[in-house]
Design an enzyme around this catalytic site. Structure first.
Site, PDB file in Angstrom:
ATOM      1  N   HIS A 192       0.865  -1.186   0.000  1.00  0.00           N
ATOM      2  CA  HIS A 192       0.000   0.000   0.000  1.00  0.00           C
ATOM      3  C   HIS A 192       0.898   1.231   0.000  1.00  0.00           C
ATOM      4  O   HIS A 192       1.643   1.448   0.952  1.00  0.00           O
ATOM      5  CB  HIS A 192      -0.890  -0.026   1.244  1.00  0.00           C
ATOM      6  CG  HIS A 192      -1.867   1.096   1.310  1.00  0.00           C
ATOM      7  ND1 HIS A 192      -1.991   1.897   2.415  1.00  0.00           N
ATOM      8  CD2 HIS A 192      -2.759   1.538   0.395  1.00  0.00           C
ATOM      9  CE1 HIS A 192      -2.928   2.793   2.171  1.00  0.00           C
ATOM     10  NE2 HIS A 192      -3.417   2.590   0.975  1.00  0.00           N
ATOM     11  N   ASP A 196      -4.413   6.172   4.229  1.00  0.00           N
ATOM     12  CA  ASP A 196      -5.860   6.339   4.065  1.00  0.00           C
ATOM     13  C   ASP A 196      -6.442   7.150   5.211  1.00  0.00           C
ATOM     14  O   ASP A 196      -6.145   6.883   6.385  1.00  0.00           O
ATOM     15  CB  ASP A 196      -6.542   4.966   4.020  1.00  0.00           C
ATOM     16  CG  ASP A 196      -6.173   4.186   2.770  1.00  0.00           C
ATOM     17  OD1 ASP A 196      -5.783   4.819   1.773  1.00  0.00           O
ATOM     18  OD2 ASP A 196      -6.266   2.943   2.806  1.00  0.00           O
ATOM     19  N   HIS A 271     -13.174   6.731   1.226  1.00  0.00           N
ATOM     20  CA  HIS A 271     -12.029   7.138   2.045  1.00  0.00           C
ATOM     21  C   HIS A 271     -11.135   8.007   1.170  1.00  0.00           C
ATOM     22  O   HIS A 271     -11.311   8.060  -0.049  1.00  0.00           O
ATOM     23  CB  HIS A 271     -11.252   5.923   2.588  1.00  0.00           C
ATOM     24  CG  HIS A 271     -10.467   5.172   1.559  1.00  0.00           C
ATOM     25  ND1 HIS A 271     -11.051   4.309   0.650  1.00  0.00           N
ATOM     26  CD2 HIS A 271      -9.138   5.169   1.271  1.00  0.00           C
ATOM     27  CE1 HIS A 271     -10.114   3.807  -0.136  1.00  0.00           C
ATOM     28  NE2 HIS A 271      -8.934   4.313   0.214  1.00  0.00           N
TER      29      HIS A 271
HETATM   30 ZN    ZN Z   1      -5.166   3.681   0.253  1.00  0.00          ZN
END
Ligand code: ZN
Length: 296
Positions: A192, A196, A271
């Protein structure tokens, strides 16, 4: 009183270790500090260098990247942003700096910077299969998105546009930290490469710092996406947006409203995915937000 005298040295010690990393230099007036104190693979790094007084401009090199330092009047030091790519092996790497001044001789100095190994977590997520293995009809959309990104990254400003601290793009808790290994639908996928923010659709998204909008359009995986060029190879990226508040080519101020959050593109729920790209490498946004660049 006894308790106080025992606690005092511990407090002082903590103050020392939470301040900048410092390399003491016996020669002349050179000194260097960096944040974070212990950079890891994936860290942005802020260097501050104090150079001899005759130095009028300062350039540097770290991990094969040329750095151009700015002089801060508030700290009387030179500072520059750098980055350690995720694939960088732990070890000691050299920061080399070279000053130019009125004379022909260029004063130089080198510092050893220790890079430690990051310990990033891993997580399992489920995504609609169409986004893991996109259908054939999506190929032109993916190709168009790749071309748009390539074009945006091809014309970055060589001068720094940012100044001061980088502020969070949304007022919200974070999840999905940078570097997490993702097991998507039971299969190991890439790491990732962002941070987020837990925001519902329609939450204001702000520019982390001043820059230029180099991309503001829908992309297949990223959804509605904004990219800001902050100069010298630093780009911040905001994904899965519901609404754009800026256009490509527009200059934005630090903290300016640039979009509203959403759940467009490859997203399991609304998000904000916030990413930091430095000269082709994705870096940990949380570390960038923690840096304390000097005021001008
Ligand atoms: Zn993300």
């Amino acid at each position: 009183m006894f308790l106080f005298s025992r606690q005092l040295p511990i407090v002082c010690f903590l103050l020392v270790v939470t301040s900048f990393s410092a390399a003491a230099q016996p020669r002349g007036t050179w000194s260097a500090q960096w944040e974070p104190v212990k950079p890891v693979n994936g860290s942005p790094v802020l260097f501050r260098v104090t150079a001899p007084r005759q130095v009028a401009a300062l350039a540097g090199n770290f991990l094969g990247q040329d750095l151009s330092f700015r002089l801060s009047q508030s700290c009387h030091c030179w500072y520059a942003l750098a980055g350690v790519g995720l694939a960088t092996k732990p070890g000691r790497y050299t920061l080399r700096v070279e000053g130019t001044g009125p004379g022909e001789k260029k004063p130089t100095m080198s510092y050893a910077v220790a890079i430690a190994a990051a310990h990033y977590p891993s997580s399992r997520i489920k995504i609609p299969p169409a986004f893991v293995e996109p259908p054939k009809e999506a190929e032109p959309l993916i190709a168009a998105a790749d071309a748009a990104k390539k074009q945006a990254f091809a014309k970055l400003d060589p001068d720094p546009l940012w100044s001061g601290r980088f502020e969070p793009p949304a007022e919200a808790e974070t999840s999905g930290v940078f570097g997490t290994s993702r097991i998507v639908n039971g299969k190991q996928q890439s790491q990732h490469k962002g941070l987020d923010f837990r925001v519902s659709t329609g939450t204001p998204v702000h520019a982390t710092n001043a820059g230029t909008v180099i991309l503001a359009r829908p992309l297949y995986f990223e959804g509605n996406c904004v990219m800001l060029d902050h100069g010298q190879g630093l780009v911040t990226i905001y994904m899965h947006l519901s609404e754009f508040k800026v256009k490509e080519g527009e200059k934005v101020a630090a903290g300016q409203l640039i979009a509203l959050s959403g759940g467009t593109g490859r997203s399991t729920a609304p998000h904000l995915h916030f990413a930091v790209r430095w000269r082709g490498e994705y870096l940990d946004p949380r570390t960038l937000l923690e840096l304390r660049p000097p005021k001008k």
